[in-house]
Scaffold this motif. Sequence first.
Motif, PDB file in Angstrom:
ATOM      1  N   GLY A  14       0.809  -1.210   0.000  1.00 36.39           N
ATOM      2  CA  GLY A  14       0.000   0.000   0.000  1.00 36.39           C
ATOM      3  C   GLY A  14       0.838   1.254   0.000  1.00 36.39           C
ATOM      4  O   GLY A  14       0.321   2.356  -0.199  1.00 36.39           O
ATOM      5  N   GLY A  15       2.156   1.092   0.221  1.00 35.94           N
ATOM      6  CA  GLY A  15       3.070   2.230   0.200  1.00 35.94           C
ATOM      7  C   GLY A  15       3.477   2.694   1.581  1.00 35.94           C
ATOM      8  O   GLY A  15       2.737   2.536   2.562  1.00 35.94           O
ATOM      9  N   LEU A  16       4.667   3.290   1.660  1.00 37.91           N
ATOM     10  CA  LEU A  16       5.181   3.747   2.949  1.00 37.91           C
ATOM     11  C   LEU A  16       4.404   4.927   3.503  1.00 37.91           C
ATOM     12  O   LEU A  16       4.475   5.220   4.694  1.00 37.91           O
ATOM     13  CB  LEU A  16       6.667   4.098   2.842  1.00 37.91           C
ATOM     14  CG  LEU A  16       7.630   2.947   3.185  1.00 37.91           C
ATOM     15  CD1 LEU A  16       7.497   1.807   2.175  1.00 37.91           C
ATOM     16  CD2 LEU A  16       9.064   3.437   3.242  1.00 37.91           C
ATOM     17  N   GLY A  17       3.649   5.615   2.640  1.00 41.84           N
ATOM     18  CA  GLY A  17       2.822   6.704   3.137  1.00 41.84           C
ATOM     19  C   GLY A  17       1.818   6.256   4.176  1.00 41.84           C
ATOM     20  O   GLY A  17       1.315   7.080   4.957  1.00 41.84           O
ATOM     21  N   ARG A  18       1.531   4.962   4.219  1.00 38.48           N
ATOM     22  CA  ARG A  18       0.601   4.445   5.212  1.00 38.48           C
ATOM     23  C   ARG A  18       1.137   4.610   6.629  1.00 38.48           C
ATOM     24  O   ARG A  18       0.362   4.625   7.598  1.00 38.48           O
ATOM     25  CB  ARG A  18       0.285   2.974   4.940  1.00 38.48           C
ATOM     26  CG  ARG A  18      -0.483   2.756   3.633  1.00 38.48           C
ATOM     27  CD  ARG A  18      -0.937   1.310   3.477  1.00 38.48           C
ATOM     28  NE  ARG A  18      -1.726   0.905   4.627  1.00 38.48           N
ATOM     29  CZ  ARG A  18      -1.490  -0.199   5.345  1.00 38.48           C
ATOM     30  NH1 ARG A  18      -0.459  -0.981   5.038  1.00 38.48           N
ATOM     31  NH2 ARG A  18      -2.267  -0.519   6.363  1.00 38.48           N
ATOM     32  N   ILE A  19       2.455   4.728   6.768  1.00 36.52           N
ATOM     33  CA  ILE A  19       3.020   4.951   8.108  1.00 36.52           C
ATOM     34  C   ILE A  19       2.419   6.205   8.720  1.00 36.52           C
ATOM     35  O   ILE A  19       2.028   6.221   9.901  1.00 36.52           O
ATOM     36  CB  ILE A  19       4.562   5.061   8.032  1.00 36.52           C
ATOM     37  CG1 ILE A  19       5.179   3.732   7.599  1.00 36.52           C
ATOM     38  CG2 ILE A  19       5.136   5.499   9.381  1.00 36.52           C
ATOM     39  CD1 ILE A  19       6.668   3.802   7.347  1.00 36.52           C
ATOM     40  N   ALA A  20       2.341   7.268   7.926  1.00 39.86           N
ATOM     41  CA  ALA A  20       1.818   8.535   8.444  1.00 39.86           C
ATOM     42  C   ALA A  20       0.347   8.416   8.818  1.00 39.86           C
ATOM     43  O   ALA A  20      -0.084   8.910   9.873  1.00 39.86           O
ATOM     44  CB  ALA A  20       2.026   9.648   7.416  1.00 39.86           C
ATOM     45  N   SER A  21      -0.445   7.779   7.976  1.00 41.30           N
ATOM     46  CA  SER A  21      -1.878   7.688   8.271  1.00 41.30           C
ATOM     47  C   SER A  21      -2.147   6.832   9.495  1.00 41.30           C
ATOM     48  O   SER A  21      -3.037   7.145  10.309  1.00 41.30           O
ATOM     49  CB  SER A  21      -2.633   7.140   7.048  1.00 41.30           C
ATOM     50  OG  SER A  21      -2.166   5.858   6.688  1.00 41.30           O
ATOM     51  N   VAL A  22      -1.371   5.764   9.675  1.00 39.43           N
ATOM     52  CA  VAL A  22      -1.555   4.924  10.860  1.00 39.43           C
ATOM     53  C   VAL A  22      -1.091   5.652  12.120  1.00 39.43           C
ATOM     54  O   VAL A  22      -1.754   5.602  13.170  1.00 39.43           O
ATOM     55  CB  VAL A  22      -0.814   3.578  10.695  1.00 39.43           C
ATOM     56  CG1 VAL A  22      -0.820   2.790  12.009  1.00 39.43           C
ATOM     57  CG2 VAL A  22      -1.461   2.759   9.588  1.00 39.43           C
ATOM     58  N   LEU A  23       0.032   6.357  12.029  1.00 40.33           N
ATOM     59  CA  LEU A  23       0.484   7.138  13.187  1.00 40.33           C
ATOM     60  C   LEU A  23      -0.522   8.214  13.561  1.00 40.33           C
ATOM     61  O   LEU A  23      -0.730   8.506  14.747  1.00 40.33           O
ATOM     62  CB  LEU A  23       1.846   7.773  12.898  1.00 40.33           C
ATOM     63  CG  LEU A  23       3.067   6.866  13.021  1.00 40.33           C
ATOM     64  CD1 LEU A  23       4.335   7.630  12.653  1.00 40.33           C
ATOM     65  CD2 LEU A  23       3.194   6.314  14.449  1.00 40.33           C
ATOM     66  N   LEU A  24      -1.162   8.818  12.560  1.00 43.89           N
ATOM     67  CA  LEU A  24      -2.200   9.809  12.848  1.00 43.89           C
ATOM     68  C   LEU A  24      -3.329   9.176  13.661  1.00 43.89           C
ATOM     69  O   LEU A  24      -3.767   9.747  14.674  1.00 43.89           O
ATOM     70  CB  LEU A  24      -2.746  10.390  11.546  1.00 43.89           C
ATOM     71  CG  LEU A  24      -3.965  11.312  11.675  1.00 43.89           C
ATOM     72  CD1 LEU A  24      -3.611  12.567  12.469  1.00 43.89           C
ATOM     73  CD2 LEU A  24      -4.513  11.673  10.297  1.00 43.89           C
ATOM     74  N   SER A  25      -3.792   8.018  13.237  1.00 45.77           N
ATOM     75  CA  SER A  25      -4.881   7.346  13.957  1.00 45.77           C
ATOM     76  C   SER A  25      -4.456   6.991  15.380  1.00 45.77           C
ATOM     77  O   SER A  25      -5.229   7.181  16.333  1.00 45.77           O
ATOM     78  CB  SER A  25      -5.295   6.070  13.212  1.00 45.77           C
ATOM     79  OG  SER A  25      -5.808   6.376  11.939  1.00 45.77           O
ATOM     80  N   ARG A  26      -3.226   6.505  15.538  1.00 53.56           N
ATOM     81  CA  ARG A  26      -2.760   6.139  16.876  1.00 53.56           C
ATOM     82  C   ARG A  26      -2.633   7.381  17.765  1.00 53.56           C
ATOM     83  O   ARG A  26      -2.980   7.356  18.942  1.00 53.56           O
ATOM     84  CB  ARG A  26      -1.417   5.411  16.788  1.00 53.56           C
ATOM     85  CG  ARG A  26      -1.448   4.085  16.030  1.00 53.56           C
ATOM     86  CD  ARG A  26      -2.207   3.004  16.780  1.00 53.56           C
ATOM     87  NE  ARG A  26      -2.230   1.756  16.042  1.00 53.56           N
ATOM     88  CZ  ARG A  26      -1.404   0.729  16.264  1.00 53.56           C
ATOM     89  NH1 ARG A  26      -0.487   0.802  17.218  1.00 53.56           N
ATOM     90  NH2 ARG A  26      -1.518  -0.379  15.557  1.00 53.56           N
ATOM     91  N   ALA A  27      -2.131   8.475  17.187  1.00 55.49           N
ATOM     92  CA  ALA A  27      -1.984   9.708  17.969  1.00 55.49           C
ATOM     93  C   ALA A  27      -3.348  10.226  18.422  1.00 55.49           C
ATOM     94  O   ALA A  27      -3.523  10.642  19.576  1.00 55.49           O
ATOM     95  CB  ALA A  27      -1.248  10.760  17.147  1.00 55.49           C
TER      96      ALA A  27
END
Length: 510
Positions: free
Chosen positions: A233-246
Amino acid sequence: MGRYTDYEREILSKIVVIGAGVGGLAVAARLAAQGHSVTLIEQAPVVGGKLGVEHVDGFVFDTGPSLLTLPQVLEDLFTAIGGPPMADDLPVRQLEIACRYTFPDGVVLDLPGDPREIPGALDSALGPGRGAQWSSFMERAERIWDATLTPFLQSPIDLRTMLRLSRRLRDLTTIAPWKSLRGLGTSYLSDPRLRMLLDRYATYTGSDPRRAPAALASVPYAEQAFGSWYIDGGLGRIASVLLSRAQALGVEVRLDTRVSEILTDATGVRGVQLSDGSVVDADFVVANADAQQVFNDLLTPDQPGARSAARRLRRTTRSLSGFVLLLALDNPPGDQPHHHVLFAEDYDDEFDAVFGRKGRARPVPRPTIYVSAPSDPAITPDDQTGAWFVLVNAPPHDPAEGVDWDAPGLREHYADQVLDLMAARGLDVSDRIRHRVIISPADLERRTLTPGGSIYGTSSNGALAAFLRPSNRSPVPGLYLVGGSSHPGGGLPLVMMSAKIVADMIGAAG
C-alpha cells in the motif's frame, strides 16, 4: 498491550507540535502516551510531510521514502505508544532483491536482500574478489555503527557527547572523523564500481561523498545488515496509521492551519500564534519543521537564541534536492525489481553540478537515476499497470544564485531528458506512460516549506557537519526540534530516533 487504557490521567504539560511529518506524528504520539496534552498543528490539509502520497487516476505514489530500513525503530515506536501491535496495521515484508544497479559499463548487479548472499553476488557480477573487498569494508562499517549508535544516533548531541567521543581513542580511530566517506572507501575498494556503490549512500543524507564523513559508512551497513523492507500500500501508510494512533491517545490534530510565530517571553516559549491571529498556549513547543524556517521565520529577530542558531546554520551547506517523475505505466516491464539505480557516467560531475562547484549549481546533464517500481496491487488500478517513482539528484530551488526550477519550460524539458536517459541506459518506458507528474525542487519547497526543497535540511558535508546540525534542544528554553533537519538527521529511522530523543528530554524536564 492490546488496547488503549481509558482511565483519566493527570495532564503533565501542554505541548504544541508544529508539523505533522513522521517526526511530528511520532513525537506527538510518544508525548501523549506519557500523559501530556498535545496539540499537533499542520499547515497542509494532510499529514506526512516529506512522506507524501499522490493519487492519480487510481494510481498511488509514495513521493518520499520508498524503502524502510531498520524496521525495529518503527516497531519500538509502536511499542512505546501502546495499542494494537504494529503488524495489525503495518505489516512489513523484506525485499529479496534490495536493489538492482546498472553501472556505466553496462554491468548489472542484483544486490540480494540477504546479507549472506551479497559477497557471492558481487563476485558474480563484478569479478572474483569484489565480495571479499566489500565484506572487509562492511566489517569496518559495522564497527562504526557500533561506535556511533548509542552515544550519537540515539542520544542528544551536545558538548558532553563530543567530549565523550573525543576521549574514546579506539572509537575515534574507528570513526576516522578526518576522513571522507570516499576516502575511507578508497582504502578498501579497488573496483571503481564498488566505490560508486558506496558513494550513493552519501546521497541518503543529501551529501557529497567527497566531503561527507566516513561515519556515513554506517548507512550501507544498517541497510544491508537489517534488510530492505516495504509496506504494501506504500510507505505513506506509516503517516496515516500514526495519525490514527496519535488521535486515539488524545492528540488534538489541526490540519490546514499555519503557525505564524513561536511566542516567547523572558523564561522561554509560551505557545504559538496562528495565521488567523489566535494563540495556542504551551509549556513546550516541538518544531517538526526545517530548522532554517524555525529560526529565521517563526521566532522574532530579537530572540537571542534564534539569532545564534541562524548564524550557525549559515555555516552549513544545504542538502541536495530532488527532481521527481511519477509515472503511471501501462504494461510495465515485468522483470523490474522494486528498486533500480542507473548510475551516471561521471558521478563527480553530478556532485559538482548539484552543489555548485566549478560554476553555479545546475541541473545535472546526465544524472544517476533512481527508480522505485513496487510490485504491489494496492497501488495500481489493475495488474497490467505500474506506479513508478523516478528520482534524480538536483540542486535546490534558488532563483537568485542557483537554479530557478520555475523557469518556463525547464521542468518539462528536464523530465524529457531524464526519460531519454533512462532509455539510453536500457530502461525505456516512454511509450507506456499513461500519466506523468513532475515534482521539482520548487514544488518540494512549496509542499513542505523546506527552503529550496532541500530534502534533508543541511548536508553532512564536512567533518564537523554533524555537530553543526541543529540539536534537538534549541537555544530557546522550552523549544525542541525534531525531524530530518535536526539531530541525528534525515531518513525515516533517524527521524523516528529524533522523536524518541525529544520525548525523553521533555519527559525528564516536565
